[in-house]
Enzyme design. Structure first.
Site, PDB file in Angstrom:
ATOM      1  CD  GLU A   1      42.010  41.311  38.772  1.00  0.00           C
ATOM      2  OE1 GLU A   1      41.278  42.296  38.553  1.00  0.00           O
ATOM      3  OE2 GLU A   1      42.822  40.878  37.939  1.00  0.00           O
TER       4      GLU A   1
ATOM      5  CG  HIS B   1      42.322  46.730  38.735  1.00  0.00           C
ATOM      6  ND1 HIS B   1      43.039  47.726  38.102  1.00  0.00           N
ATOM      7  CD2 HIS B   1      42.815  45.554  38.249  1.00  0.00           C
ATOM      8  CE1 HIS B   1      43.921  47.165  37.279  1.00  0.00           C
ATOM      9  NE2 HIS B   1      43.808  45.855  37.363  1.00  0.00           N
TER      10      HIS B   1
END
Length: 303
Positions: free
Chosen positions: A145, A148
Site C-alpha cells: 500500500e 501506491h
C-alpha cells in the site's frame, strides 16, 4: 514516480505516461467533436470544465471519500501502536513521509491507500485483516500500500479518469436534449448530436479499458515494490492467498460495504463478476507467480 527507496519501475512510469497522453488526446478530441458536430462551443467548454472540476474534487477529497466509503476512522499511535510501529519502520526503510493511519470496522480482510499526495495520504486496514494475518504478512501488505502512495497512483488514476467523466457527461447532456435544443430549427442537429454521442461512447470505452489495464499493472508493480522493500515476497503471497480465501466466509453486507472502495484495495472485495479486461486487479495466480520469481531471485546465492 515519486522519490523513495522503492525499486524503480520503468514499465509503470511508461504505462502511466502513455495512458495520460492517450486519454488527454481523447479528451481534446471529445471537446473538438462537440464544437465541430454540434456547433456548441459553450457546451464543449461546459463539459470540459465540469469534468475537470469533478476530477479535481475526486483527487482533492480522495482520502475522505474512501475512508467514508469503508466506514474507516483515523487511529493514533496510542490506539494502534503495533500498526503505527510497522508503518513507521516501513516509511523509514522507504525514505518517505508517514501517511495517516486508519482502521475500518469490517470483517472482510483488506487494506487500501489513497490521498492526493504522499504528504496527504492515508493507509487503512480493516479489523478483518488484523485478525487474519500475522505480523510479517501484514507488514508485506502495508509495504504494498505504501508503494501506491510513493508512486502517486491516486493522482495519475484521477487525472486519467477525467476523459471518461467528460464522455459520460456528454452522453447525459445529449440525452436530456441540452445540445439538441435547436433540432426543431435545424434538421442537421439530431445527426450531429448522434455523432457526438458515438464519439463520447468510444472515448468512454477506451478510457474505461485503459484505466482497468493501468490499474492491473499498478497492482503488480506494488506487489513487486513491496516485496523488494521487505525482502519477504513469500509473506505477501501468503497474505494474498489468505485475503482471497476469506471472502467466502464474510457476510454479504461487509463485502458490499468494502466494494465501495474495491478498486483501491489490495484484493477486490467482490471479484466474482469482473474478470479479464474488466478487472481492476490481476488474477491471483499471476500475482503469486510474480512473487515466486522474486523469492527465487532473492534466495539465489550472491556471486
Amino acid at each position: 514516480m515519486a522519490s523513495s527507496r522503492f525499486i524503480k519501475d520503468t514499465g509503470l512510469t511508461v504505462r502511466m505516461t502513455l495512458t495520460l497522453f492517450l486519454l488527454g488526446a481523447l479528451y481534446v478530441g471529445l471537446v473538438v467533436a462537440v464544437i465541430a458536430f454540434v456547433r456548441s462551443p459553450g457546451g464543449a467548454v461546459a463539459v470540459a470544465l465540469i469534468a475537470i472540476g469533478m476530477a479535481f474534487w475526486q483527487w482533492w477529497s480522495s482520502d475522505k471519500v474512501a475512508m467514508r466509503a469503508m466506514r474507516a476512522r483515523e487511529v493514533t499511535p496510542e490506539e494502534a501502536p503495533e500498526l503505527h510501529g510497522m508503518i513507521d519502520r516501513l516509511c523509514a526503510l522507504a525514505d518517505m513521509p508517514k501517511p495517516r493511519v486508519g482502521v475500518a470496522d469490517l470483517a472482510v480482510p483488506n487494506a487500501f491507500a489513497t490521498g492526493r499526495s504522499p504528504e496527504r495520504s492515508v493507509v487503512c486496514v480493516t479489523t478483518g485483516i488484523l485478525q487474519t494475518l500475522d505480523s510479517e504478512e501484514l507488514e508485506a501488505v502495508l509495504a504494498h500500500e505504501l508503494s501506491h502512495v510513493a508512486h502517486r497512483d491516486v493522482l495519475v488514476m484521477t487525472v486519467a479518469s477525467s476523459a471518461g467523466i467528460a464522455a459520460g457527461l456528454l452522453m447525459r447532456f445529449a440525452q436530456f436534449g441540452g445540445m439538441g435544443r435547436s433540432r426543431n430549427n435545424n434538421s442537421s442537429a439530431l445527426p450531429a448530436v448522434l455523432v457526438a454521442v458515438v464519439v463520447a461512447l468510444v472515448v468512454y470505452a477506451v478510457s474505461f479499458l485503459s484505466l482497468r489495464l493501468l490499474s492491473r499493472y499498478r497492482e503488480l508493480s506494488a506487489d513487486r515494490a513491496g516485496a523488494y522493500l521487505t525482502l519477504k515476497p513469500a509473506a505477501l503471497a501468503t497474505a494474498l492467498q489468505k485475503i482471497s480465501g476469506e471472502a467466502a466466509a464474510i457476510p454479504t453486507r461487509d463485502l458490499r460495504a468494502a466494494s465501495a472502495a474495491s478498486a483501491l484495495c489490495i484484493v477486490p472485495a467482490l471479484s466474482g463478476g469482473l474478470s479479464g479486461l474488466m478487472a481492476t486487479h490481476p488474477p491471483l495466480e499471476r500475482r503469486l507467480s510474480q512473487l515466486a520469481r522474486i523469492q527465487a531471485e532473492l534466495s539465489r546465492p550472491a556471486g
